[in-house]
Write an enzyme that holds these catalytic residues in place. Structure first.
Site: not given
Lengths: 536, 440
Positions: B220-222, B225
């Site tokens: 999810i962070c990829t 962001n």
């Protein structure tokens, strides 16, 4: 953008062979000799994805037994021309494919008018005896039209592709990564030099692409080791230590990725052996007006490798996903893509020079085709099939067959039986068909006729083995002779459908020139549920 | 391998059979060559000449799935002499089915697959009875499944396969006459597999979960962001932007205007980050998790399944023991082998599973671990202490979920001592798993 109905209908297959493959399929004209259960199943799996046209050549009249094993017939079809009846039902599957039928005995057609078959892009035969088969194979071979020979008997299926040469650019390999870590090109080196690891904050340090990490430490390693890469496993471990030493904490996934790729990074980038072999081919040496696009581009790429390519193939330009921030990743991706573009441009110039030298205009080969060749250069394939003449008459694979036959589990035994069955047919005008196998405590006994049937087929097997100079008769052959007599040339719907799937898949590969077709014979055994490929 | 009892005494009316045979003489002549003659590879118990009674008149077969494999399976069964077939499918026909699901025509789009398929087969092969159920396999009870001698699965869903597999294994309950053989097929592009599962005797579907290729997921962070791939932008549009901007509308991946919105949103983000490659087709592929499918591979796998069904029912040849893998993208290759039963299989095994976990692990992290573990892959695990029956965490009913939710933050070691046993159940699967915990 709303996509059209056709794209929606073919969506699940376009994901395998894209619009280019679909266009090739839609312009192909396939001919089926004999509308048998197997033949109809092959056509079903070609009509559904949208083959351009299909033509069924069959002189037979529909019988009750045909309705029993063919989904594309009904009891009302009995007594009508089989070619027409199956064509009408197959046509219902897809209006995009145009169906034609020719109610003519294919054996007579091959004998009297073999040039009839030259109008097709591929010809498939089912249930065709040896003699007309050899003649048809010759005719199509000379015209470079692929022929697929298909047989099903009981639980056994067989098919063979006959074609002088098949070349593939889009082989769809699973892994196409070419990062040139051992031999970075100048633009890549320059890019790596813009990174100063010490000054990066912890966030940026954890987002340096692993390609940059490896190149940085490889440069350092090379400086300390006379310009050489780590080559032994001890050296690779030492190099891993070096990479590890730059790591700031255990959470840096980019360092995990770098360490996992050390082995790959230390492997030398070079032209794969099978591509070197293709370059050595005489078709690559002598380019003439007859040369196909494949060989013209192959020659240009070969010349590229020995000149501006500095011994390497054009760069594919793909970069796998890796832990990195967006700007670094995109910048690095562009560096690889730019180099790929430059390589393609160099190859394109060479292609145009070659075309010019043989009196062809530059547009003769599209830029897309050159692009695609360069991107797949490490994975191109050339398949040279053996002719049926070679297999049957001039150079049978005697030694191989003899060797393969020793293994009782090997499916080559079915090939021997099919060839023997064809000989049986030549002299009896029917296939072996009798209950020849009984158990000791069975009340029934083998009839004299059945014994004869078994022995006659066995004589043909013996003759073949003698011709192939196979002196020791493998004992397990007897059971397979019984099984062929039992099957009595029956065509079971399941085996017909299974072969239909396999053959249609190979036809799609041949027609689209994508993926790698089999070479040259596949045998399926529905008793053991195994299959084998042989070069016969 | 143990003998399988086949139930052959189900009486069924055969109206019109005689008439059809008169209309279509020699119809089964291909089949009768095999069924009327002994063969060297057939089991000695095979009795020639009884084909009609074992196959044609009495055998009841259930086909699960009327899609790419299902259409092929129904056709093959009808042409192999099976006369009593039921088909279950919950789907309706989509335009993208027509490149392989050959029992459907453009005018059938929107209709239930099971119904159209059953009616088509009966129209083409007039003396075959195909009944259908348009709905879920989970709607049916044990007695329903016991009513068939053989079940053939042509499904595209792992969850549905796990459900039917576990149901058929549980059905046996120590009584061999309750064994119902499962023949399972699956395809993906040019690849596929066919297998024979004899519940409690051979390896089952659950035994081989670790053979499934891992589904591609993006952190999810990829997505939020550092997008790098067109797929990251598409996931951003569907996972993050849709709930933010269109929370009032439920996303329907079959609705073209929804795909269009996701495509445009993903494209905007891709442009912002200089990422190339977002297309409508890719958007659809990512959000619907589309698996490529062609007629050829479906034909191969379905035919292999039906060939095994025919051999199992007639004994005319030995059947597959127990797995055939097929690959067709590079040459043509099959691999036939005996997949081994897993002694600690949560469905058919009788050994307890032992797991080593950190002393620090929380109940919540342990649950996540169970969901991600490749050979277990539970969906919604509920945990209880096996000896005390104390609930550790239950996903449902809501009352228990609420009551046990505070435990999620606790360390597992607070509730389960070294070498204690946990019972794990899953609301989506009829399985129960015993896990012995040891700490490291």
């Amino acid at each position: 953008m709303i996509i059209d109905k056709k794209t929606q209908k073919y969506d699940r297959q376009l994901r395998l062979w894209q619009a280019s493959g679909q266009t090739a399929l839609e312009t192909a004209k396939v001919c089926l000799i004999n509308g048998t259960a197997t033949g109809c199943e092959i056509l079903k799996d070609l009509v559904l994805p949208g083959i351009g046209s299909f033509t069924v050549v069959d002189g037979k009249i529909v019988e009750g037994s045909d309705v029993g094993n063919t989904f594309f017939l009904v009891s009302d079809s009995i007594g009508t021309n089989r070619a027409q009846a199956v064509t009408e039902f197959l046509q219902e599957l897809n209006e995009d494919a145009k169906g034609f039928h020719f109610s003519e005995d294919p054996v007579a057609l091959i004998e009297n008018q073999p040039e009839y078959f030259l109008q097709f892009s591929i010809v498939i035969t089912t249930d065709l005896p040896e003699k007309p088969l050899l003649k048809l194979a010759d005719t199509l071979w000379n015209a470079k039209i692929p022929l697929v020979i298909v047989r099903t008997i009981g639980f056994i299926g067989y098919f063979r592709i006959v074609l002088p040469e098949h070349t593939v650019v889009e082989t769809h390999p699973e892994n196409v990564i070419d990062l040139r870590l051992d031999v970075p090109f100048p633009a890549l080196e320059q890019y790596v030099n813009t990174f100063n690891f010490e000054t990066l904050d912890s966030m940026d340090h954890a987002h340096v692409p692993y390609v940059v990490i490896l190149l940085k430490y490889l440069k350092q390693w090379k400086q300390d080791h006379d310009g050489k890469l780590p080559s032994t496993s001890a050296e690779r471990n030492e190099f891993k230590q070096l990479v590890q030493s730059g790591r700031r904490n255990v959470d840096e996934e980019n360092f995990d990725e770098a360490l996992a790729s050390v082995w790959k990074a230390c492997a030398a980038t070079k032209v794969p052996h099978h591509v070197e072999e293709i370059f050595k081919n005489s078709s690559c040496d002598s380019i003439t007006i007859e040369s196909s696009n494949f060989w013209i581009i192959a020659r240009a790429v070969r010349d590229f490798v020995s000149n501006e390519g500095l011994g390497l193939l054009p760069l594919a330009g793909n970069v796998p996903d890796m832990k990195a921030d967006t700007s670094n990743y995109v910048a690095m991706q562009n560096i690889y893509r730019q180099k790929a573009k430059e390589d393609i441009s160099a190859v394109r110039t060479r292609v145009h020079d070659i075309l010019n030298s043989i009196g062809r205009p530059a547009e003769f080969i599209s830029d897309d085709e050159i692009d695609s060749f360069c991107k797949h250069a490490s994975f191109i394939q050339v398949i040279r099939y053996r002719s049926l003449q070679e297999e049957y008459i001039t150079e049978p694979k005697k030694l191989d067959i003899g060797r393969w036959l020793q293994d009782p589990q090997a499916n080559i035994v079915h090939y021997v039986l099919i060839r023997a069955m064809d000989r049986f047919y030549e002299s009896h005008n029917r296939y072996p068909d009798a209950a020849t196998y009984f158990l000791e405590d069975d009340t029934e006994e083998v009839s004299e006729e059945a014994k004869n049937e078994f022995n006659t087929l066995k004589t043909y097997v013996d003759n073949l083995l003698r011709e192939w100079e196979i002196t020791n008769y493998p004992e397990h052959l007897d059971n397979h002779i019984h099984e062929i007599c039992r099957a009595g040339s029956s065509e079971l719907a399941n085996i017909a459908s299974l072969l239909g799937g396999m053959v249609s898949q190979e036809v799609i590969k041949l027609v689209t020139k994508q993926y790698i077709p089999m070479n040259n014979t596949v045998i399926f055994d529905g008793v053991r549920s195994t299959s084998s490929s042989y070069i016969l | 391998m143990a003998e399988i009892q086949m139930q052959t005494d189900v009486p069924t009316p055969q109206d019109g059979l005689e008439q059809t045979n008169k209309k279509c003489p020699d119809r089964w002549s291909h089949l009768y060559k095999i069924l009327d003659r002994r063969g060297p590879f057939a089991d000695p118990s095979f009795t020639p000449g009884h084909g009609e009674e074992i196959l044609l008149n009495t055998c009841k077969v259930l086909v699960i799935g009327a899609g790419g494999l299902g259409c092929e399976i129904l056709k093959n069964l009808a042409l192999s002499g099976f006369k009593n077939i039921e088909v279950i499918d919950m789907d309706t026909i989509d335009l993208s089915n027509l490149n392989r699901q050959f029992l459907f025509r453009p005018s059938d789009v929107g209709k239930p697959k099971a119904k159209v398929a059953a009616e088509f087969i009966m129209k083409r092969a007039t003396d075959v009875k195909v009944t259908y159920y348009h709905g879920k396999i989970q709607d049916k009870d044990d007695d329903y499944y016991l009513g068939y001698q053989l079940i053939i699965c042509g499904l595209d869903s792992v969850d549905a396969r796990r459900w039917i597999n576990a149901t058929l294994v549980n059905l046996v309950d120590g009584e061999p006459e309750r064994i119902r053989v499962l023949v399972d097929g699956g395809t993906e592009g040019f690849k596929g597999q066919a297998r024979v599962i004899i519940p409690t005797i051979t390896s089952c579907y659950e035994c081989s979960l670790d053979m499934l290729s891992k589904q591609r997921t993006f952190p999810i962070c990829t997505i939020a962001n550092t997008p790098r791939l067109p797929e990251h932008c598409i996931e951003w549009a569907s996972v993050i932007q849709w709930p933010k901007e269109r929370s009032d509308i439920k996303m329907d991946t079959d609705e073209p205007t929804h795909i269009q919105w996701l495509y445009e949103t993903a494209l905007k983000r891709a442009k912002e980050f200089n990422i190339t490659g977002v297309t409508y087709s890719l958007t659809q592929g990512v959000v619907k998790n589309i698996i490529p499918a062609i007629a050829s591979t479906n034909a191969i796998i379905a035919a292999s399944c039906c060939n095994e069904a025919f051999k199992l029912i007639t004994n005319a040849q030995p059947y597959l023991n127990n797995y055939m893998m097929y690959t067709g993208n590079e040459g043509l290759y099959t691999y036939t082998f005996e997949h081994q039963k897993k002694p600690d299989c949560p469905v058919c095994g009788n050994e307890r599973v032992s797991m080593e976990v950190s002393k620090e692990i929380t109940v919540e992290d342990f649950i996540e671990y169970l969901q991600e573990k490749q050979d277990i892959q539970l969906k919604k695990p509920s945990l209880s202490h096996a000896n005390t029956n104390e609930k550790i965490y239950w996903q449902s009913p809501p009352f228990f979920e609420q009551k046990t939710r505070p435990n999620l933050e606790k360390k597992l070691i607070e509730m389960v001592k070294q070498d204690d046993e946990i019972t794990v159940t899953d609301t989506t699967l009829p399985i129960s798993l015993q896990i012995v915990i040891s700490y490291i």
